[in-house]
Design an enzyme around this catalytic site. Structure first.
Site, PDB file in Angstrom:
ATOM      1  N   LYS A 184      28.512  38.528  28.858  1.00 34.22           N
ATOM      2  CA  LYS A 184      29.539  38.331  27.832  1.00 34.22           C
ATOM      3  C   LYS A 184      30.830  37.860  28.475  1.00 34.22           C
ATOM      4  O   LYS A 184      31.316  38.445  29.439  1.00 34.22           O
ATOM      5  CB  LYS A 184      29.808  39.625  27.054  1.00 34.22           C
ATOM      6  N   GLU A 260      33.775  47.891  38.439  1.00 32.45           N
ATOM      7  CA  GLU A 260      35.036  47.698  39.160  1.00 32.45           C
ATOM      8  C   GLU A 260      36.140  47.820  38.126  1.00 32.45           C
ATOM      9  O   GLU A 260      36.258  46.996  37.218  1.00 32.45           O
ATOM     10  CB  GLU A 260      35.137  46.356  39.869  1.00 32.45           C
ATOM     11  N   CYS A 295      43.341  43.293  39.555  1.00 34.57           N
ATOM     12  CA  CYS A 295      42.993  44.716  39.622  1.00 34.57           C
ATOM     13  C   CYS A 295      43.450  45.351  40.924  1.00 34.57           C
ATOM     14  O   CYS A 295      43.787  46.538  40.960  1.00 34.57           O
ATOM     15  CB  CYS A 295      41.490  44.909  39.431  1.00 34.57           C
ATOM     16  N   GLU A 394      48.567  51.911  35.018  1.00 32.58           N
ATOM     17  CA  GLU A 394      48.461  50.556  35.576  1.00 32.58           C
ATOM     18  C   GLU A 394      49.180  49.574  34.655  1.00 32.58           C
ATOM     19  O   GLU A 394      48.888  49.499  33.459  1.00 32.58           O
ATOM     20  CB  GLU A 394      46.984  50.166  35.697  1.00 32.58           C
TER      21      GLU A 394
END
Length: 492
Positions: A184, A260, A295, A394
């Protein structure tokens, strides 16, 4: 030759790519905007369960008809080498699609992202005949060995910040190991991955081995995770969504996941870091690259008090030297935030961080200019306590906090995060200190005198704690898409 281009001249693929061809299916239309100016691109359709069922059926058929899993591994490699060659052949087109549809700059997508994507495919093609088992010690007249076998169909869910490369980290090893893939796209950046699937078809990859679907995470993504015929799921994205993926994978039949996830990565600068200009450039780039939408972003600078003032001053200078602009302009050095929604999220977190006691050294506002996109100014904050939301959450934007220390043990303690453990770095000329930090910091990846991955395919990437588990790239990256079988033979 200039890499700049007019985005209105680029052909944009349409539909899902299932069974080796583009397929139009009914479903909710999802608008796709160019981040640089918020102009519409070709919309995509939410595939949902119907698209996933069609893709899984195509994958099953392709595995059976082609014998992909049982094919001579070197023949499988030949197909993947052709796939890599086709990506290189279309690097300019793919790089333009990636640039106009994401926050990636064209200065890095054509010669960087597209070529590196081909490199990932080529790297794992070379692994096709190198997946080995072991023979174990046994009593006489018996044979015990292990072998690695593919799962069959692998699910993959790809983020929006590095669409092509992150996708390749998933589909290339999965295919090399003998699997089919149902992947996806992110609804924000779907088009370059559709073009990659077409490259695979043109290179002769049997139709149905690589299927690329569009849609929302809670519909199409959830249908991939829950499908009983998908044996493993690889996901890159936020820790919150990763938790949902892991939960659904368990609830729908127990299947492994590779995750991840988010990060709050520190970079430690010691009192003898070397050339201060070079260090300041590395530190600045580590939180401004891709407008902070990485990230492994170095969002926490932990610097020795003796060099802190000088280093921070030089970093602040570099935040003023950027050139924000459209991603399709080769002269642009600073990217837009992917969407208005993400911009608002970053700004709300920054403002709350300040409200909770942080000091703004620069930024903390919209970057004004002639561009229509959402550009967030590079932001450096001080006095961010461990109780502050700016420490715990974050940003996923160009935001960095600064903390000083006196002894390296303080720096190591400050580097540890209660939730995240994705990456860390240390800048120093003292190898002993570098090794101490590398051995002590709780992170899946640690760099010395740089921050961020090199375009090196052998480097296994992945995090600890709330930053996920499992690895991308390297030998570990292909082993994730195989399962071990133990065989015992009594030959009496």
């Amino acid at each position: 030759m200039s890499l700049s281009f007019n985005p209105d001249t680029v052909t944009i693929p349409s539909g899902h790519h299932i069974g080796g061809r583009f397929v139009e299916l009914p479903g909710e239309k999802i608008a796709v905007l160019r981040p640089s100016d918020e102009q519409p691109m070709r919309p995509v359709t939410d595939g949902g369960k119907d698209a996933v069922e069609m893709a899984v059926a195509a994958a099953k058929s392709a595995l059976a008809a082609s014998g992909w899993a049982r094919m001579n591994p070197r023949d499988r490699a030949k197909v993947l080498f052709r796939f890599a060659g086709k990506i290189e052949e279309k690097a300019e087109y793919l790089g333009r699609l990636e640039a106009m549809g994401s926050s990636r700059l064209v200065a890095g997508t054509v010669t960087g992202d597209a070529i590196r994507t081909a490199g990932v495919v080529r790297y794992f093609a070379e692994y096709c005949d190198k997946l080995e088992g072991i023979v174990t010690a046994t009593k006489a007249e018996t044979l015990s060995y292990t072998r690695r076998e593919p799962y069959g169909i692998c699910g993959a869910i790809v983020p929006w910040n590095f669409p092509m490369i992150t996708a390749a980290w998933k589909f290339a090893p999965a295919l090399a190991a003998g699997n089919a893939v149902v992947m996806k796209t992110s609804e924000l950046t779907p088009h370059s991955l559709l073009a990659l699937a077409e490259c695979a078809a043109e290179a002769g990859l049997p139709g149905g081995l690589l299927n690329v679907l569009n849609g929302w995470g809670h519909t199409t993504g959830a249908a991939i995770v829950a499908h009983p015929d998908i044996g493993i799921v690889s996901f890159t994205g936020s820790t919150k969504t990763g938790t949902a993926v892991m939960t659904l994978a368990a609830q729908s039949g127990i299947k492994p996941v590779v995750l991840e996830l988010g990060g709050k990565s520190p970079q430690i600068v010691t009192r003898n870091p070397g050339d201060m200009d070079a260090v300041a450039t590395r530190v600045a780039n580590a939180f401004m690259v891709n407008a902070g939408q990485v990230c492994t972003l170095a969002s926490r600078l932990i610097v020795d008090r003796l060099v802190a003032d000088e280093l921070v001053d030089r970093v602040l200078e570099r935040t003023k030297q950027i050139k924000a602009g459209p991603t399709w302009d080769e002269a642009t050095t600073f990217a837009p935030v992917i969407s208005a929604r993400q911009f608002e999220r970053i700004d709300q977190l920054v403002q709350e961080t300040v409200k909770q006691g942080a000091e703004v050294l620069t930024g903390a506002a919209r970057l004004e200019g002639p561009n229509q996109g959402n550009f967030y100014a590079p932001t450096v904050l001080a006095n961010v306590s461990r109780a502050n939301i700016g420490f715990t959450e974050e940003y996923f934007g160009p935001v960095m906090s600064v903390t000083t220390y006196d002894e390296i043990e303080e720096a190591i303690a400050e580097a540890q995060h209660p939730i995240y453990g994705l990456a860390a770095s240390v800048h120093t000329q003292d190898l002993k200190l570098a090794m101490k930090v590398a051995d002590s910091v709780e992170a899946g990846m640690v760099w010395v005198n740089q921050h961020g991955r090199d375009p090196e395919f052998t480097y296994a990437a992945g995090g600890w704690k709330g930053s996920g588990f499992g690895k991308d790239m390297g030998r570990a990256g292909i082993e994730e898409f195989t399962r071990q079988k133990a065989v015992w033979i009594n030959y009496l």
